[in-house]
Design a protein around this motif. Structure first.
Motif, PDB file in Angstrom:
ATOM      1  N   ASP A  60       0.863  -1.187   0.000  1.00  0.00           N
ATOM      2  CA  ASP A  60       0.000   0.000   0.000  1.00  0.00           C
ATOM      3  C   ASP A  60       0.896   1.231   0.000  1.00  0.00           C
ATOM      4  OD1 ASP A  60      -2.044   1.792   0.145  1.00  0.00           O
ATOM      5  OD2 ASP A  60      -2.708   1.237   2.158  1.00  0.00           O
ATOM      6  N   VAL A  61       1.620   1.437  -1.110  1.00  0.00           N
ATOM      7  CA  VAL A  61       2.700   2.428  -1.128  1.00  0.00           C
ATOM      8  C   VAL A  61       2.195   3.870  -1.094  1.00  0.00           C
ATOM      9  CG1 VAL A  61       4.302   0.862  -2.281  1.00  0.00           C
ATOM     10  CG2 VAL A  61       2.820   2.330  -3.657  1.00  0.00           C
ATOM     11  N   ASP A  62       0.940   4.098  -1.460  1.00  0.00           N
ATOM     12  CA  ASP A  62       0.402   5.457  -1.398  1.00  0.00           C
ATOM     13  C   ASP A  62       0.147   5.890   0.034  1.00  0.00           C
ATOM     14  OD1 ASP A  62      -0.161   6.392  -4.296  1.00  0.00           O
ATOM     15  OD2 ASP A  62      -0.914   4.344  -4.263  1.00  0.00           O
ATOM     16  N   ALA A  63      -0.038   4.929   0.937  1.00  0.00           N
ATOM     17  CA  ALA A  63      -0.255   5.226   2.358  1.00  0.00           C
ATOM     18  C   ALA A  63       0.285   4.058   3.174  1.00  0.00           C
ATOM     19  CB  ALA A  63      -1.736   5.459   2.648  1.00  0.00           C
ATOM     20  N   GLY A  96      -1.838  -5.188   1.052  1.00  0.00           N
ATOM     21  CA  GLY A  96      -2.151  -4.574  -0.228  1.00  0.00           C
ATOM     22  C   GLY A  96      -2.892  -3.263  -0.083  1.00  0.00           C
ATOM     23  N   PRO A  97      -3.116  -2.580  -1.203  1.00  0.00           N
ATOM     24  CA  PRO A  97      -3.834  -1.304  -1.189  1.00  0.00           C
ATOM     25  C   PRO A  97      -5.346  -1.526  -1.248  1.00  0.00           C
ATOM     26  CG  PRO A  97      -3.140  -1.793  -3.399  1.00  0.00           C
ATOM     27  CD  PRO A  97      -2.630  -2.927  -2.547  1.00  0.00           C
ATOM     28  N   PRO A  98      -6.127  -0.520  -0.900  1.00  0.00           N
ATOM     29  CA  PRO A  98      -7.573  -0.605  -1.100  1.00  0.00           C
ATOM     30  C   PRO A  98      -7.927  -0.332  -2.555  1.00  0.00           C
ATOM     31  CG  PRO A  98      -7.017   1.523  -0.174  1.00  0.00           C
ATOM     32  CD  PRO A  98      -5.726   0.733  -0.239  1.00  0.00           C
ATOM     33  N   GLY A  99      -9.143  -0.704  -2.944  1.00  0.00           N
ATOM     34  CA  GLY A  99      -9.633  -0.378  -4.277  1.00  0.00           C
ATOM     35  C   GLY A  99      -9.292  -1.431  -5.307  1.00  0.00           C
ATOM     36  N   CYS A 129      -4.477   0.301 -10.275  1.00  0.00           N
ATOM     37  CA  CYS A 129      -3.182  -0.234 -10.675  1.00  0.00           C
ATOM     38  C   CYS A 129      -2.389  -0.815  -9.499  1.00  0.00           C
ATOM     39  CB  CYS A 129      -2.384   0.848 -11.391  1.00  0.00           C
ATOM     40  SG  CYS A 129      -0.801   0.303 -12.046  1.00  0.00           S
ATOM     41  N   PRO A 130      -2.313  -0.154  -8.330  1.00  0.00           N
ATOM     42  CA  PRO A 130      -1.564  -0.753  -7.221  1.00  0.00           C
ATOM     43  C   PRO A 130      -2.134  -2.107  -6.790  1.00  0.00           C
ATOM     44  CG  PRO A 130      -1.942   1.576  -6.814  1.00  0.00           C
ATOM     45  CD  PRO A 130      -2.767   1.218  -8.016  1.00  0.00           C
ATOM     46  N   LEU A 131      -3.465  -2.242  -6.806  1.00  0.00           N
ATOM     47  CA  LEU A 131      -4.076  -3.525  -6.455  1.00  0.00           C
ATOM     48  C   LEU A 131      -3.704  -4.595  -7.470  1.00  0.00           C
ATOM     49  CD1 LEU A 131      -6.804  -5.473  -7.130  1.00  0.00           C
ATOM     50  CD2 LEU A 131      -5.913  -5.317  -4.805  1.00  0.00           C
ATOM     51  N   ILE A 132      -3.755  -4.255  -8.739  1.00  0.00           N
ATOM     52  CA  ILE A 132      -3.412  -5.210  -9.795  1.00  0.00           C
ATOM     53  C   ILE A 132      -1.951  -5.647  -9.666  1.00  0.00           C
ATOM     54  CG2 ILE A 132      -3.105  -5.430 -12.293  1.00  0.00           C
ATOM     55  CD1 ILE A 132      -5.618  -3.652 -12.571  1.00  0.00           C
ATOM     56  N   ALA A 133      -1.051  -4.679  -9.384  1.00  0.00           N
ATOM     57  CA  ALA A 133       0.352  -5.013  -9.206  1.00  0.00           C
ATOM     58  C   ALA A 133       0.566  -5.899  -7.988  1.00  0.00           C
ATOM     59  CB  ALA A 133       1.181  -3.735  -9.086  1.00  0.00           C
ATOM     60  N   THR A 134      -0.257  -5.720  -6.968  1.00  0.00           N
ATOM     61  CA  THR A 134      -0.133  -6.526  -5.751  1.00  0.00           C
ATOM     62  C   THR A 134      -0.607  -7.953  -5.979  1.00  0.00           C
ATOM     63  OG1 THR A 134      -0.438  -4.587  -4.320  1.00  0.00           O
ATOM     64  CG2 THR A 134      -0.868  -6.737  -3.346  1.00  0.00           C
ATOM     65  N   VAL A 135      -1.761  -8.113  -6.597  1.00  0.00           N
ATOM     66  CA  VAL A 135      -2.388  -9.429  -6.725  1.00  0.00           C
ATOM     67  C   VAL A 135      -1.670 -10.304  -7.746  1.00  0.00           C
ATOM     68  CG1 VAL A 135      -4.525 -10.619  -7.364  1.00  0.00           C
ATOM     69  CG2 VAL A 135      -4.616  -8.559  -5.970  1.00  0.00           C
TER      70      VAL A 135
END
Length: 289
Positions: free
Chosen positions: A36-39, A170-173, A176-182
């Protein structure tokens, strides 16, 4: 090694709290990642000791070579984002406004504009009592968080030799960050809460995660605050064939633990007991001891 990401359809469901609790009671060799790099907040609960720091360079930004520039202003005329401005009697690029499109390099008759990678954040590797932690900081106003997530995962995987579990916050939502995480994970644990918007976002998140062929589990946090909606979530999971691995009650001990900077599983509370049961159910499904 099992690769597990803890994700959520919306913010504020308690995802990081659950990740820290699972890390605390996993009882298997593990490596951790805060995707969750944005927060990024997982480190606040794990008391990390910094091992290494690396610059993260995202997409390129324009740079004007003033020695070659002839002050014609053509680059500024063609910049759709207003990133090229006049300052101290010379043209310069506002990096926060530059979208890296490269039009200025194309139109400059003197070849004075070039594209250079910009530093958008930092990637860290830290040691914790629960295992090595890969995490990051994205600088304010910087983009490319999906690329940064990928960088964090690479650092975690580089330190995963001999580990049974890669546990990622992981990030919420569903962006793109979620897709990169999963991507590349074996399973996801979706943390949700008994709310209409949370149920809606859970449905969207499940749709996205299924594209990656991962196993999906659900944990319902603060389930006792609206048991009617909790029942709707359980009914949805039943129809979709998704295992509800645990339900966590509302507990002031969670707030106290977060404020104190430690996992709530280090307390003798109803939430801690529910999180240990969640761990047992989830690890049993994943084949972990």
């Amino acid at each position: 090694m099992i690769r597990l990401a803890v994700v959520s359809g919306k913010g504020g469901t308690g995802k990081t709290m659950v990740t820290a609790a699972l890390a605390d009671v996993s009882a298997v060799p593990q490596v951790l990642a805060d995707c969750d790099v944005d927060a990024a907040n997982l480190s606040l609960l794990l008391d990390p000791r910094r091992i290494s720091t690396e610059e993260f360079r995202g997409l390129a930004a324009a740079r004007i070579d003033l020695e070659r520039c002839r002050d014609c202003g053509i680059c500024a005329d063609h910049c759709r984002f207003g990133a090229i401005v006049r300052r101290d009697d010379a043209w310069t690029v506002e990096a926060l406004h530059c979208e890296g499109c490269g039009v200025c390099t194309y139109v400059c008759p003197m070849g004075a504009v070039s594209m250079e990678p910009r530093v958008c954040g930092e990637i860290y590797v830290s040691g914790t009592e629960m295992g090595d932690l890969a995490h990051a900081r994205l600088f304010p106003g910087s983009g490319n968080s999906g690329l940064l997530v990928t960088g964090v995962k690479k650092r975690a995987l580089a330190r995963s030799a001999g580990r049974d579990l890669l546990l990622a916050d992981g990030p919420p939502g569903i962006g793109c960050p979620l897709i990169a995480t999963v991507g590349g994970m074996d399973a996801v644990l979706v943390v949700t809460e008994p709310g209409v918007s949370a149920l809606h976002d859970l449905e969207r998140l499940v749709t996205v995660c299924r594209r990656f062929g991962v196993r999906i589990f659900v944990a319902i946090n603060r389930f006792d605050l609206a048991e009617d909606i909790c029942k709707r979530i359980e009914d949805y999971c039943g129809r979709e064939g998704i295992t509800v691995a645990g339900k966590i009650p509302f507990d002031p001990a969670v707030v106290a633990a977060v404020r104190g900077g430690w996992p709530v599983t280090r307390t003798d509370s109803s939430a801690a007991k529910a999180l240990r049961a969640l761990r047992d159910n989830l690890f049993s499904e994943l084949g972990l001891p």
